[in-house]
Motif scaffolding. Structure first.
Motif, PDB file in Angstrom:
ATOM      1  N   LYS A 252      72.580  72.539  27.330  1.00  0.00           N
ATOM      2  CA  LYS A 252      73.007  73.902  27.612  1.00  0.00           C
ATOM      3  C   LYS A 252      72.276  74.416  28.845  1.00  0.00           C
ATOM      4  N   ILE A 253      73.043  74.944  29.770  1.00  0.00           N
ATOM      5  CA  ILE A 253      72.473  75.513  30.990  1.00  0.00           C
ATOM      6  C   ILE A 253      72.381  77.024  30.809  1.00  0.00           C
ATOM      7  N   GLU A 254      71.180  77.549  30.902  1.00  0.00           N
ATOM      8  CA  GLU A 254      70.969  78.980  30.714  1.00  0.00           C
ATOM      9  C   GLU A 254      70.723  79.676  32.044  1.00  0.00           C
ATOM     10  N   ASP A 255      71.044  80.961  32.096  1.00  0.00           N
ATOM     11  CA  ASP A 255      70.762  81.752  33.287  1.00  0.00           C
ATOM     12  C   ASP A 255      69.267  81.739  33.576  1.00  0.00           C
ATOM     13  N   TYR A 256      68.930  81.919  34.845  1.00  0.00           N
ATOM     14  CA  TYR A 256      67.520  81.930  35.221  1.00  0.00           C
ATOM     15  C   TYR A 256      66.755  82.964  34.400  1.00  0.00           C
ATOM     16  N   ASN A 257      65.585  82.584  33.953  1.00  0.00           N
ATOM     17  CA  ASN A 257      64.737  83.455  33.141  1.00  0.00           C
ATOM     18  C   ASN A 257      63.387  83.607  33.847  1.00  0.00           C
ATOM     19  N   ARG A 258      63.070  84.817  34.261  1.00  0.00           N
ATOM     20  CA  ARG A 258      61.819  85.021  34.991  1.00  0.00           C
ATOM     21  C   ARG A 258      60.584  84.725  34.142  1.00  0.00           C
ATOM     22  N   ASP A 259      60.761  84.665  32.812  1.00  0.00           N
ATOM     23  CA  ASP A 259      59.636  84.329  31.934  1.00  0.00           C
ATOM     24  C   ASP A 259      59.188  82.883  32.116  1.00  0.00           C
ATOM     25  N   TRP A 260      60.048  82.043  32.720  1.00  0.00           N
ATOM     26  CA  TRP A 260      59.672  80.643  32.908  1.00  0.00           C
ATOM     27  C   TRP A 260      58.406  80.515  33.752  1.00  0.00           C
ATOM     28  N   VAL A 261      58.216  81.431  34.676  1.00  0.00           N
ATOM     29  CA  VAL A 261      57.035  81.385  35.541  1.00  0.00           C
ATOM     30  C   VAL A 261      55.763  81.604  34.719  1.00  0.00           C
ATOM     31  N   SER A 262      55.774  82.650  33.888  1.00  0.00           N
ATOM     32  CA  SER A 262      54.589  82.938  33.070  1.00  0.00           C
ATOM     33  C   SER A 262      54.376  81.866  32.006  1.00  0.00           C
ATOM     34  N   GLU A 263      55.478  81.307  31.475  1.00  0.00           N
ATOM     35  CA  GLU A 263      55.349  80.233  30.492  1.00  0.00           C
ATOM     36  C   GLU A 263      54.690  79.008  31.125  1.00  0.00           C
ATOM     37  N   PHE A 264      55.042  78.732  32.377  1.00  0.00           N
ATOM     38  CA  PHE A 264      54.391  77.627  33.076  1.00  0.00           C
ATOM     39  C   PHE A 264      52.892  77.881  33.224  1.00  0.00           C
ATOM     40  N   GLU A 265      52.521  79.080  33.622  1.00  0.00           N
ATOM     41  CA  GLU A 265      51.108  79.393  33.822  1.00  0.00           C
ATOM     42  C   GLU A 265      50.328  79.250  32.510  1.00  0.00           C
ATOM     43  N   GLN A 266      50.931  79.681  31.414  1.00  0.00           N
ATOM     44  CA  GLN A 266      50.285  79.554  30.110  1.00  0.00           C
ATOM     45  C   GLN A 266      50.109  78.091  29.727  1.00  0.00           C
ATOM     46  N   GLU A 267      51.156  77.285  29.986  1.00  0.00           N
ATOM     47  CA  GLU A 267      51.091  75.868  29.629  1.00  0.00           C
ATOM     48  C   GLU A 267      50.104  75.125  30.536  1.00  0.00           C
ATOM     49  N   LYS A 268      50.072  75.512  31.796  1.00  0.00           N
ATOM     50  CA  LYS A 268      49.106  74.924  32.729  1.00  0.00           C
ATOM     51  C   LYS A 268      47.680  75.151  32.225  1.00  0.00           C
ATOM     52  N   THR A 269      47.415  76.355  31.742  1.00  0.00           N
ATOM     53  CA  THR A 269      46.085  76.668  31.225  1.00  0.00           C
ATOM     54  C   THR A 269      45.747  75.797  30.017  1.00  0.00           C
ATOM     55  N   ARG A 270      46.702  75.614  29.112  1.00  0.00           N
ATOM     56  CA  ARG A 270      46.478  74.771  27.941  1.00  0.00           C
ATOM     57  C   ARG A 270      46.158  73.332  28.344  1.00  0.00           C
ATOM     58  N   ILE A 271      46.917  72.819  29.307  1.00  0.00           N
ATOM     59  CA  ILE A 271      46.717  71.445  29.768  1.00  0.00           C
ATOM     60  C   ILE A 271      45.359  71.291  30.440  1.00  0.00           C
ATOM     61  N   MET A 272      45.030  72.218  31.332  1.00  0.00           N
ATOM     62  CA  MET A 272      43.764  72.143  32.045  1.00  0.00           C
ATOM     63  C   MET A 272      42.579  72.275  31.089  1.00  0.00           C
ATOM     64  N   THR A 273      42.770  73.039  30.008  1.00  0.00           N
ATOM     65  CA  THR A 273      41.692  73.235  29.037  1.00  0.00           C
ATOM     66  C   THR A 273      41.360  71.933  28.307  1.00  0.00           C
ATOM     67  N   VAL A 274      42.401  71.218  27.829  1.00  0.00           N
ATOM     68  CA  VAL A 274      42.126  69.987  27.077  1.00  0.00           C
ATOM     69  C   VAL A 274      41.740  68.833  28.003  1.00  0.00           C
ATOM     70  N   LEU A 275      42.046  68.958  29.292  1.00  0.00           N
ATOM     71  CA  LEU A 275      41.688  67.915  30.253  1.00  0.00           C
ATOM     72  C   LEU A 275      40.567  68.393  31.175  1.00  0.00           C
ATOM     73  N   HIS A 276      39.739  69.271  30.657  1.00  0.00           N
ATOM     74  CA  HIS A 276      38.641  69.804  31.457  1.00  0.00           C
ATOM     75  C   HIS A 276      37.735  68.659  31.910  1.00  0.00           C
ATOM     76  N   GLY A 277      37.212  68.798  33.093  1.00  0.00           N
ATOM     77  CA  GLY A 277      36.363  67.748  33.640  1.00  0.00           C
ATOM     78  C   GLY A 277      37.109  66.768  34.516  1.00  0.00           C
ATOM     79  N   HIS A 278      38.439  66.838  34.480  1.00  0.00           N
ATOM     80  CA  HIS A 278      39.255  65.969  35.324  1.00  0.00           C
ATOM     81  C   HIS A 278      39.820  66.783  36.485  1.00  0.00           C
ATOM     82  N   ARG A 279      39.863  66.170  37.632  1.00  0.00           N
ATOM     83  CA  ARG A 279      40.407  66.843  38.808  1.00  0.00           C
ATOM     84  C   ARG A 279      41.921  66.680  38.818  1.00  0.00           C
ATOM     85  N   LEU A 280      42.627  67.771  38.587  1.00  0.00           N
ATOM     86  CA  LEU A 280      44.083  67.745  38.512  1.00  0.00           C
ATOM     87  C   LEU A 280      44.691  68.753  39.476  1.00  0.00           C
TER      88      LEU A 280
END
Length: 203
Positions: free
Chosen positions: A29-57
């Motif tokens: 299903k193709i959905e209309d653009y959702n501006r929340d995708w930007v903030s969702e990415f930032e939240q997920e980036k934080t989660r990833i960086m947190t569990v991979l702390h100490g690694h240069r990403l």
């Protein structure tokens, strides 16, 4: 969670003629653009960086949800750059703790892929590439070209909508039939980059 074998996936047909695989493949299903995708990415980036702390990403938002104004499947594509792909093996357990499953794709030897969500119905896709590699650059070039060329962005959106209708339950065909358009965009992006570099050198 192991992916099902081919024997476990039996094709059936719905009333509208679409091939379905025992409801295991979620409808595209193709959905209309959702501006929340930007903030969702930032939240997920934080989660990833947190569990991979100490690694240069180096982490980037890629794919259609990263392009403002572009309709897309509601799946966040995240790209992380590492110095060497061998590093990623040590990420498997930490990423599993936040819901990411490593999925081996032998056909893409220069990528390491993790999925968050069910097979064929992931909500987040995490792609690891070597930072600065051709694959890394291509992902950014495609995203950036669509972001700055509205007519091409509209063409891509229409293509995706048409293919989602044509191959509603066949993600492989959907992806394969997008490939020529994507390659053409990458070619244009590289030509534009070369032209821009040439002008800069002449100034």
């Amino acid at each position: 969670m192991m992916e099902p074998t081919m024997n476990q996936v039996r094709a059936t047909h719905s009333s509208n003629g679409h091939v379905m695989k025992d409801n295991m493949e979620k409808q595209i299903k193709i959905e209309d653009y959702n501006r929340d995708w930007v903030s969702e990415f930032e939240q997920e980036k934080t989660r990833i960086m947190t569990v991979l702390h100490g690694h240069r990403l180096y982490v980037e938002h890629i794919g259609s949800t990263a392009v403002k104004g572009l309709a897309a499947k509601p799946v966040l594509d995240i790209m992380a750059g590492v110095r060497h792909l061998d590093e990623v093996e040590t990420f498997i357990q930490p990423l599993r703790s936040i819901g990411y499953e490593f999925v081996a794709h032998k056909e893409f030897p220069r990528r390491r892929f993790f999925r968050n969500g069910q097979w064929r119905a992931g909500t987040h896709h995490l792609h690891f590439y070597e930072f600065g590699s051709e694959q890394w650059k291509n992902q950014l070039a495609f995203r950036n070209y669509l972001s700055t060329h509205s007519h091409v962005r509209q063409q891509y959106q229409q293509l995706k909508q048409d293919l989602a209708e044509k191959h509603s339950y066949d993600r492989t065909r959907y992806t394969e039939e997008k490939a020529p358009f994507i390659q053409n965009v990458l070619k244009k992006a590289k030509e534009e980059a070369r032209s821009s570099n040439g002008r800069d050198q002449c100034q």
